[in-house]
Write an enzyme that holds these catalytic residues in place. Structure first.
Site, PDB file in Angstrom:
ATOM      1  N   HIS A 119      57.081 -13.853  32.828  1.00  0.00           N
ATOM      2  CA  HIS A 119      56.018 -13.808  33.823  1.00  0.00           C
ATOM      3  C   HIS A 119      55.152 -15.064  33.772  1.00  0.00           C
ATOM      4  O   HIS A 119      54.158 -15.157  34.478  1.00  0.00           O
ATOM      5  CB  HIS A 119      55.127 -12.585  33.608  1.00  0.00           C
ATOM      6  CG  HIS A 119      55.834 -11.284  33.803  1.00  0.00           C
ATOM      7  ND1 HIS A 119      56.737 -10.783  32.893  1.00  0.00           N
ATOM      8  CD2 HIS A 119      55.790 -10.380  34.811  1.00  0.00           C
ATOM      9  CE1 HIS A 119      57.200  -9.622  33.319  1.00  0.00           C
ATOM     10  NE2 HIS A 119      56.646  -9.359  34.493  1.00  0.00           N
ATOM     11  N   GLU A 142      67.095 -10.274  42.705  1.00  0.00           N
ATOM     12  CA  GLU A 142      66.700 -11.645  43.035  1.00  0.00           C
ATOM     13  C   GLU A 142      67.861 -12.472  43.593  1.00  0.00           C
ATOM     14  O   GLU A 142      67.687 -13.264  44.528  1.00  0.00           O
ATOM     15  CB  GLU A 142      66.115 -12.334  41.799  1.00  0.00           C
ATOM     16  CG  GLU A 142      64.732 -11.844  41.406  1.00  0.00           C
ATOM     17  CD  GLU A 142      64.744 -10.537  40.634  1.00  0.00           C
ATOM     18  OE1 GLU A 142      65.861 -10.070  40.278  1.00  0.00           O
ATOM     19  OE2 GLU A 142      63.677  -9.984  40.363  1.00  0.00           O
TER      20      GLU A 142
END
Length: 317
Positions: free
Chosen positions: A124, A55
């Site tokens: 999440h 990321e």
């Protein structure tokens, strides 16, 4: 909302050949939620780029591309993993304009799914809007319906400053809405008026908007429902005007209550409309605790009963 976002991304890639999508599985697989489905076939692997699972690299590379004249749109699969790139965002993307006295800007849109309600694990289901809104130089957007999602994303892609575009996971496929085929913009920094009334103001955004609408409708309350759409910059005028009109305000968001967006809104109302209030402002949010395991999120995420109770509390005060 998935279809509207896919339509917007296709429009953006078509209208500007400097636009590029990059992220994990965005190409061949079409993204973890299929938001980028089919775009690599249409525009090729040099415009829709599959990246390694990294990321920080995705965001860092995007900043470099933006400084070099491209308009990158990185996708981070889940907001809980975007913290890997937090340093890149706050120390570079957000600061380049002020650091270079506007000689250089970072025109990029970082897209990521946020919020819970779909029984996923921690990392999440995070709601990080307050983190990014606290950083000067970052624009933070969170749509609640397909129409706004398409218009806000197209508008974000045309700005010269970095945008964190938060997409509520639960709303990806919760309901359908007609969306114009042609390109259009929804203004950034301007809240949406979901309904108008004179007894109560409810300020909300993201996953909470459809729940608030349902609660207010069932209770038969004459209420202004304000959907922020843009968290930063916030549409202060719409909020304050409504607070002065109704005198009673409830703020509802899914993110943790402490030090959150609701606290910022309540503070601004206290500063600029307190003498028009008939009752203290009430906030509804999640507890200050990491997102729970599946099976427990109904105790964590604000629900209709909690929102209804908050409305009763304000109306009866």
């Amino acid at each position: 909302m998935v279809g509207a976002l896919n339509d917007a991304l296709g429009t953006i890639l078509k209208e500007n050949d400097r636009s590029i999508i990059l992220g994990e599985d965005v190409g061949k697989d079409g993204g973890v939620f299929r938001v980028t489905d089919g775009l690599q076939e249409r525009f090729g692997p040099r415009r829709v780029v599959d990246t390694p699972l990294a990321e920080s690299v995705i965001i860092g590379a995007s900043i470099g591309m933006a400084l070099g004249g491209m308009r990158p749109m990185p996708e981070i699969q889940f907001a809980g993993f975007m913290y890997m790139g937090f340093d890149q965002l706050i120390n570079h993307a957000a600061r380049y304009r002020s650091r270079t006295r506007s000689k250089h800007t970072v025109p990029m849109v970082v897209r990521t799914p946020v919020s819970g309600g779909v029984r996923t694990l921690e990392h999440h289901s995070d709601s990080p809007e307050a983190y990014y809104s606290h950083i000067g130089g970052l624009i933070v957007v969170e749509p609640s319906n397909p129409y706004d999602a398409k218009g806000l994303l197209i508008r974000a892609s045309r700005l010269d400053d970095p945008v964190v575009f938060l997409e509520p996971t639960k709303l990806y496929r919760l309901f359908k809405q007609e969306v114009p085929e042609e390109p259009y913009e929804v203004p950034i920094g301007k809240a949406g008026i979901v309904s108008e009334g004179d007894k109560l103001t409810v300020v909300t955004y993201g996953t909470m908007v459809p729940i608030v609408k349902d609660v207010v409708s069932k209770k038969g309350v004459s209420a202004d429902i304000i959907d922020l759409r843009t968290i930063n910059p916030i549409d202060e005028k719409t909020i304050i005007d409504s607070a002065k009109k109704t005198g009673r305000v409830v703020i509802v968001h899914e993110a943790e209550l402490s030090f959150g967006v609701g606290a910022e809104i309540a503070a601004r109302i206290a500063e600029k409309a307190i003498f028009e209030l008939s009752a203290p402002v009430v906030r509804v949010g999640s507890p200050s605790f990491p997102y729970p395991f599946p099976g427990y999120e109904q105790y964590y995420v604000p629900n209709a009963a909690k929102i209804s109770k908050a409305i009763d509390r304000v109306l009866q005060a």
